[in-house]
Design an enzyme around this catalytic site. Structure first.
Site, PDB file in Angstrom:
ATOM      1  N   GLY A  68       0.641  -1.939  -0.097  1.00  0.00           N
ATOM      2  CA  GLY A  68       0.107   0.076   0.042  1.00  0.00           C
ATOM      3  C   GLY A  68       0.909   1.504   0.459  1.00  0.00           C
ATOM      4  CG  ASN A  92       1.807   3.521  -5.443  1.00  0.00           C
ATOM      5  OD1 ASN A  92       2.085   4.380  -6.217  1.00  0.00           O
ATOM      6  ND2 ASN A  92       2.704   2.429  -5.554  1.00  0.00           N
ATOM      7  CB  ILE A 151     -11.628  -4.862 -12.615  1.00  0.00           C
ATOM      8  CG1 ILE A 151      -9.968  -4.003 -12.459  1.00  0.00           C
ATOM      9  CG2 ILE A 151     -12.790  -3.838 -12.868  1.00  0.00           C
ATOM     10  CD1 ILE A 151      -9.892  -3.463 -10.680  1.00  0.00           C
ATOM     11  CG  ASN A 159      -3.067  -0.774 -12.827  1.00  0.00           C
ATOM     12  OD1 ASN A 159      -2.603  -0.731 -12.038  1.00  0.00           O
ATOM     13  ND2 ASN A 159      -2.001  -0.986 -14.003  1.00  0.00           N
ATOM     14  CG  HIS A 179       2.926  -2.032 -15.576  1.00  0.00           C
ATOM     15  ND1 HIS A 179       2.408  -3.468 -15.107  1.00  0.00           N
ATOM     16  CD2 HIS A 179       3.752  -2.119 -15.586  1.00  0.00           C
ATOM     17  CE1 HIS A 179       2.775  -4.730 -15.693  1.00  0.00           C
ATOM     18  NE2 HIS A 179       4.146  -3.976 -15.957  1.00  0.00           N
ATOM     19  CG  ASP A 185      -1.008  -4.415 -17.616  1.00  0.00           C
ATOM     20  OD1 ASP A 185      -1.549  -3.614 -16.472  1.00  0.00           O
ATOM     21  OD2 ASP A 185      -0.065  -5.694 -17.203  1.00  0.00           O
ATOM     22  CD  GLU A 196       5.246   1.826  -9.242  1.00  0.00           C
ATOM     23  OE1 GLU A 196       4.153   1.928  -8.496  1.00  0.00           O
ATOM     24  OE2 GLU A 196       6.142   1.086  -9.283  1.00  0.00           O
TER      25      GLU A 196
HETATM   26  C1  GAR Z   1       3.806  -1.125  -7.457  1.00  0.00           C
HETATM   27  O1  GAR Z   1       4.986  -0.896  -7.661  1.00  0.00           O
HETATM   28  C2  GAR Z   1       2.531  -0.706  -8.336  1.00  0.00           C
HETATM   29  O2  GAR Z   1       3.832  -0.468 -10.031  1.00  0.00           O
HETATM   30  C3  GAR Z   1       2.912  -2.223  -8.872  1.00  0.00           C
HETATM   31  O3  GAR Z   1       2.715  -3.288  -7.020  1.00  0.00           O
HETATM   32  C4  GAR Z   1       3.052  -2.781  -6.983  1.00  0.00           C
HETATM   33  C5  GAR Z   1       2.818  -1.788  -5.173  1.00  0.00           C
HETATM   34  O4  GAR Z   1       2.844  -1.233  -4.379  1.00  0.00           O
HETATM   35  N1  GAR Z   1       1.065  -2.975  -9.910  1.00  0.00           N
HETATM   36  C6  GAR Z   1       1.429  -3.811 -10.583  1.00  0.00           C
HETATM   37  O5  GAR Z   1       2.486  -4.598 -10.532  1.00  0.00           O
HETATM   38  C7  GAR Z   1       0.649  -3.802 -11.557  1.00  0.00           C
HETATM   39  N2  GAR Z   1       0.247  -4.611 -12.361  1.00  0.00           N
HETATM   40  P1  GAR Z   1       2.331  -0.900  -3.109  1.00  0.00           P
HETATM   41  O6  GAR Z   1       1.664  -1.386  -2.843  1.00  0.00           O
HETATM   42  O7  GAR Z   1       3.443  -0.219  -1.986  1.00  0.00           O
HETATM   43  O8  GAR Z   1       2.013   0.254  -3.307  1.00  0.00           O
END
Ligand code: GAR
Length: 198
Positions: free
Chosen positions: A11, A13, A94, A108, A110, A151, A180
């Site tokens: 979590g 992000n 989803i 989203n 990525h 994606d 991010e």
């Molecule tokens: C992030 O790096 C996001 O870009 C990736 O999961 C991570 C979540 O981190 N998402 C994907 O790979 C989607 N295909 P977080 O839980 O610390 O935000």
């Protein structure tokens, strides 16, 4: 806008977006977290910031057909008058009913430059490992619209980073994650201001 974040993992992000709300960078209200994993870090963060959590998975709602299961999501999103769904490390596909009800209102993030290194199974550290194994010199992040296929929705924003000889998947993940945290809120703000059309 009323925002719902979907997350399954640590979590970070989600936290960055909440901070952007708290410090006034975003006008939107982050009203709800939807998760398939009641024990993930994002749930702890939601508690810390006083955000409601809705835990939903097939295990929690056994016996529903696909349409009924999708309806549970849509009803909850409507109850909170959600305008924008922000996926932040959400590891489930989803539901089609959600995509139908929220067309062009789901984004989203990525951790690579799509359309490379995307698709089924490409999430989290797997993405960075694939990038390192392919020996490419550039990676980055992509923020895109969500449609029925993994994606492949319209790309709204990308930021690149150099992949050094000394990088491994973990150092690359760290570099990209820091970006991010900065750019997800930036893109949400551009959506709020109508500068990025969704
Ligand atoms: C992030 O790096 C996001 O870009 C990736 O999961 C991570 C979540 O981190 N998402 C994907 O790979 C989607 N295909 P977080 O839980 O610390 O935000």
């Amino acid at each position: 806008m009323n925002i719902c974040v979907f997350a399954s993992g640590g979590g970070s992000n989600f936290r960055a977006i909440l901070e952007s709300g708290r410090n006034g960078f975003l006008y939107s209200r982050i009203r709800l977290l939807i998760t398939n994993n009641s024990e993930c870090g994002a749930v702890e963060i939601a508690k810390e910031y006083g955000v409601d959590v809705f835990h939903i998975s097939r295990k929690v709602y056994p016996g529903l057909n696909d349409a009924e299961y999708g309806r549970v999501f849509v009803d909850k999103l409507n109850e909170y008058k959600i305008d924008l769904i922000v996926l932040a490390g959400y590891m489930k596909k989803i539901e089609p009913a959600v995509i139908k009800s929220f067309t062009n209102r789901i984004i989203n993030i990525h951790p690579a430059l799509l359309p490379s290194f995307g698709g089924k199974g490409m999430y989290g550290i797997n993405v960075h490992k694939a990038v390192i194994d392919a020996r490419v010199r550039v990676s980055g992040l992509t923020i895109h619209m969500v449609n029925e296929e993994y994606d492949s929705g319209r790309i709204l924003f990308q930021k690149s980073v150099e992949v050094n000889e000394t990088d491994n998947e973990y150092t690359l993940q760290k570099k990209i994650l820091a970006l991010e945290h900065k750019y997800y809120s930036y893109v949400i703000k551009k959506i709020e201001e109508g500068e990025i059309g969704i």
